[in-house]
Design a protein around this motif. Structure first.
Motif, PDB file in Angstrom:
ATOM      1  N   GLU A   6       0.834  -1.198   0.000  1.00  0.00           N
ATOM      2  CA  GLU A   6       0.000   0.000   0.000  1.00  0.00           C
ATOM      3  C   GLU A   6       0.873   1.255   0.000  1.00  0.00           C
ATOM      4  OE1 GLU A   6      -2.117  -2.669   3.247  1.00  0.00           O
ATOM      5  OE2 GLU A   6      -0.057  -2.073   2.797  1.00  0.00           O
ATOM      6  N   SER A   7       0.273   2.328  -0.492  1.00  0.00           N
ATOM      7  CA  SER A   7       0.912   3.642  -0.403  1.00  0.00           C
ATOM      8  C   SER A   7      -0.175   4.709  -0.471  1.00  0.00           C
ATOM      9  CB  SER A   7       1.922   3.842  -1.542  1.00  0.00           C
ATOM     10  OG  SER A   7       1.268   3.785  -2.795  1.00  0.00           O
ATOM     11  N   GLY A   8       0.202   5.916  -0.103  1.00  0.00           N
ATOM     12  CA  GLY A   8      -0.713   7.039  -0.272  1.00  0.00           C
ATOM     13  C   GLY A   8      -1.328   7.596   0.984  1.00  0.00           C
ATOM     14  N   GLY A   9      -1.075   6.973   2.114  1.00  0.00           N
ATOM     15  CA  GLY A   9      -1.630   7.498   3.350  1.00  0.00           C
ATOM     16  C   GLY A   9      -0.949   8.799   3.743  1.00  0.00           C
ATOM     17  N   GLY A  10      -1.473   9.422   4.794  1.00  0.00           N
ATOM     18  CA  GLY A  10      -0.877  10.664   5.268  1.00  0.00           C
ATOM     19  C   GLY A  10      -1.809  11.404   6.189  1.00  0.00           C
ATOM     20  N   SER A  11      -1.463  12.648   6.440  1.00  0.00           N
ATOM     21  CA  SER A  11      -2.257  13.494   7.327  1.00  0.00           C
ATOM     22  C   SER A  11      -2.854  14.638   6.529  1.00  0.00           C
ATOM     23  CB  SER A  11      -1.371  14.050   8.448  1.00  0.00           C
ATOM     24  OG  SER A  11      -0.865  13.010   9.249  1.00  0.00           O
ATOM     25  N   LEU A  18      -7.312  12.203  -0.172  1.00  0.00           N
ATOM     26  CA  LEU A  18      -6.150  11.327  -0.281  1.00  0.00           C
ATOM     27  C   LEU A  18      -6.481  10.237  -1.280  1.00  0.00           C
ATOM     28  CD1 LEU A  18      -5.004  10.770   3.422  1.00  0.00           C
ATOM     29  CD2 LEU A  18      -3.725  11.978   1.649  1.00  0.00           C
ATOM     30  N   ARG A  19      -5.449   9.693  -1.888  1.00  0.00           N
ATOM     31  CA  ARG A  19      -5.633   8.560  -2.791  1.00  0.00           C
ATOM     32  C   ARG A  19      -4.697   7.449  -2.353  1.00  0.00           C
ATOM     33  NH1 ARG A  19      -3.784   7.694  -9.040  1.00  0.00           N
ATOM     34  NH2 ARG A  19      -5.591   6.487  -9.772  1.00  0.00           N
ATOM     35  N   LEU A  20      -5.283   6.339  -1.963  1.00  0.00           N
ATOM     36  CA  LEU A  20      -4.509   5.166  -1.576  1.00  0.00           C
ATOM     37  C   LEU A  20      -4.330   4.257  -2.784  1.00  0.00           C
ATOM     38  CD1 LEU A  20      -6.198   4.226   1.833  1.00  0.00           C
ATOM     39  CD2 LEU A  20      -4.438   5.944   1.364  1.00  0.00           C
ATOM     40  N   SER A  21      -3.166   3.625  -2.844  1.00  0.00           N
ATOM     41  CA  SER A  21      -2.873   2.668  -3.905  1.00  0.00           C
ATOM     42  C   SER A  21      -2.422   1.353  -3.293  1.00  0.00           C
ATOM     43  CB  SER A  21      -1.772   3.194  -4.829  1.00  0.00           C
ATOM     44  OG  SER A  21      -2.138   4.402  -5.453  1.00  0.00           O
ATOM     45  N   CYS A  22      -2.746   0.269  -3.965  1.00  0.00           N
ATOM     46  CA  CYS A  22      -2.328  -1.053  -3.507  1.00  0.00           C
ATOM     47  C   CYS A  22      -1.918  -1.857  -4.725  1.00  0.00           C
ATOM     48  CB  CYS A  22      -3.451  -1.744  -2.759  1.00  0.00           C
ATOM     49  SG  CYS A  22      -3.068  -3.445  -2.285  1.00  0.00           S
ATOM     50  N   THR A  78      -3.390  -3.131  -9.717  1.00  0.00           N
ATOM     51  CA  THR A  78      -3.435  -2.086  -8.700  1.00  0.00           C
ATOM     52  C   THR A  78      -4.877  -1.692  -8.404  1.00  0.00           C
ATOM     53  OG1 THR A  78      -1.280  -1.230  -9.419  1.00  0.00           O
ATOM     54  CG2 THR A  78      -2.657   0.239  -8.105  1.00  0.00           C
ATOM     55  N   VAL A  79      -5.144  -1.488  -7.141  1.00  0.00           N
ATOM     56  CA  VAL A  79      -6.433  -0.997  -6.694  1.00  0.00           C
ATOM     57  C   VAL A  79      -6.228   0.354  -6.010  1.00  0.00           C
ATOM     58  CG1 VAL A  79      -8.341  -1.361  -5.083  1.00  0.00           C
ATOM     59  CG2 VAL A  79      -7.498  -3.250  -6.443  1.00  0.00           C
ATOM     60  N   TYR A  80      -7.131   1.264  -6.269  1.00  0.00           N
ATOM     61  CA  TYR A  80      -7.037   2.607  -5.715  1.00  0.00           C
ATOM     62  C   TYR A  80      -8.251   2.898  -4.832  1.00  0.00           C
ATOM     63  CZ  TYR A  80      -3.897   2.992  -9.736  1.00  0.00           C
ATOM     64  OH  TYR A  80      -2.902   2.784 -10.658  1.00  0.00           O
ATOM     65  N   LEU A  81      -8.044   3.756  -3.858  1.00  0.00           N
ATOM     66  CA  LEU A  81      -9.151   4.264  -3.066  1.00  0.00           C
ATOM     67  C   LEU A  81      -9.031   5.781  -3.034  1.00  0.00           C
ATOM     68  CD1 LEU A  81     -11.647   3.530  -1.362  1.00  0.00           C
ATOM     69  CD2 LEU A  81     -10.168   3.710   0.666  1.00  0.00           C
ATOM     70  N   GLN A  82      -9.900   6.449  -3.766  1.00  0.00           N
ATOM     71  CA  GLN A  82      -9.955   7.894  -3.762  1.00  0.00           C
ATOM     72  C   GLN A  82     -10.832   8.330  -2.599  1.00  0.00           C
ATOM     73  OE1 GLN A  82      -8.335  10.202  -5.826  1.00  0.00           O
ATOM     74  NE2 GLN A  82      -9.125  11.671  -4.335  1.00  0.00           N
TER      75      GLN A  82
END
Length: 125
Positions: A6-11, A18-22, A78-82
């Motif tokens: 996973e990537s894309g997390g943050g504050s 935010l957009r998470l990627s897996c 890849t799966v994304y979460l916008q």
């Protein structure tokens, strides 16, 4: 075996995005769905959003409907979460998982599947 990164997390502040990627690798054909699961401190992990790899059907928990969008790029595995209009209550560790799509229920069952290490999302008010 399936590996998930996973990537894309943050504050971010409330109202932000935010957009998470897996990215999945390995024997991905052994699974039929991928999803994002959130676990807030002191709470149980819950399925936030998931997608059926072959049919494109999706699942969203009620609290994120209209704000989050899950999508996939099959060529990139890849799966994304916008995540839009983020709220402080969205704060959680978000895990990507791969499992089996439950047709009768319309969700991704991943308890016996594969999991990433998680990415933290923190939303401040």
């Amino acid at each position: 075996q399936v590996q998930l990164v996973e990537s894309g997390g943050g504050s971010v502040q409330a109202g932000g995005s935010l957009r998470l990627s897996c990215v999945a690798s390995g024997y991905t054909s052994s699974t039929s769905c991928m999803g994002w699961f959130g676990q807030a401190p002191g709470k149980e992990r819950e399925e936030v959003a998931s997608i059926y790899r072959n049919g494109g059907a999706t699942y969203y928990t009620d609290s994120v409907k209209g704000r989050f969008t899950i999508s996939q790029d099959k060529w990139k595995n890849t799966v994304y979460l916008q995540m839009n209009s983020l709220k402080p209550e969205d704060t959680a560790m978000y895990y990507c998982a791969a499992g089996q799509w439950i047709v009768s229920g319309g969700y991704c069952y991943a308890d016996n599947g594969y999991w990433g290490q998680g990415t933290q999302v923190t939303v401040s008010s």
